[in-house]
Design an enzyme around this catalytic site. Structure first.
Site, PDB file in Angstrom:
ATOM      1  N   GLU A 142       0.820  -1.205   0.000  1.00 19.07           N
ATOM      2  CA  GLU A 142       0.000   0.000   0.000  1.00 19.07           C
ATOM      3  C   GLU A 142       0.855   1.257   0.000  1.00 19.07           C
ATOM      4  O   GLU A 142       0.517   2.256  -0.632  1.00 19.07           O
ATOM      5  CB  GLU A 142      -0.956   0.022   1.194  1.00 19.07           C
ATOM      6  CG  GLU A 142      -1.887   1.218   1.148  1.00 19.07           C
ATOM      7  CD  GLU A 142      -3.123   1.061   2.010  1.00 19.07           C
ATOM      8  OE1 GLU A 142      -3.911   2.024   2.021  1.00 19.07           O
ATOM      9  OE2 GLU A 142      -3.306   0.019   2.650  1.00 19.07           O
ATOM     10  N   THR A 143       1.972   1.209   0.682  1.00 12.93           N
ATOM     11  CA  THR A 143       2.892   2.346   0.700  1.00 12.93           C
ATOM     12  C   THR A 143       3.366   2.676  -0.710  1.00 12.93           C
ATOM     13  O   THR A 143       3.297   3.823  -1.152  1.00 12.93           O
ATOM     14  CB  THR A 143       4.096   2.044   1.617  1.00 12.93           C
ATOM     15  OG1 THR A 143       3.617   1.874   2.957  1.00 12.93           O
ATOM     16  CG2 THR A 143       5.124   3.155   1.577  1.00 12.93           C
TER      17      THR A 143
END
Length: 146
Positions: free
Chosen positions: A65-66
């Site tokens: 997700e980062t």
């Protein structure tokens, strides 16, 4: 408007400025390559395990997700924000030690949506996790961070 695609150092600087005090820092994520089209980062297994000593699936998802979120942010451009709306992940194998490397590749970057495939691999190059993240791209609201 700064075009981060033409200035990879500017894109990396933008990403690194957002890291202090975040989960990114706590997980030990380090960026290797940053652009709207492709991002690469590493994360240690140590400190990111579940009680059995295996890399925590949530840590893999947070890594994915980062990268997808930062890619979408760069694709959105100045004056716009990226907001995650969907993420899914398949965990293929365990990682017990070393460092995992994530490579996020843009699947689609449009005016309103950006989607990335993120492959997380172990030190031997074996796929640990595959994730897909989709972010909504919208104009920033003045006076807010998202």
């Amino acid at each position: 408007m700064t075009d981060h695609a033409d200035h990879p150092a500017d894109a990396l600087e933008t990403v690194l400025a957002a890291v202090p005090g975040t989960l990114i820092e706590r997980l030990g994520i380090e960026f290797v390559e940053v652009s709207a089209e492709r991002l690469v980062a590493t994360m240690p297994v140590a400190g990111n395990t579940q009680p059995y000593g295996l890399l925590h699936g949530g840590a893999s998802v947070a890594l994915a997700e980062t990268l997808g979120s930062f890619g979408a942010m760069l694709a959105a451009g100045e004056g716009r924000v990226a907001v995650g709306v969907d993420i899914n992940a398949t965990h293929h194998r365990a990682a017990r030690s070393g460092v995992v490397t994530a490579v996020a590749t843009a699947l689609q970057t449009g005016r309103t949506l950006a989607s990335y495939e993120v492959v997380v691999s172990d030190d031997a190059g074996r796929r640990v996790c595959t994730a897909r993240i989709t972010c909504l791209l919208r104009d920033a609201v003045p006076g807010s961070s998202g």
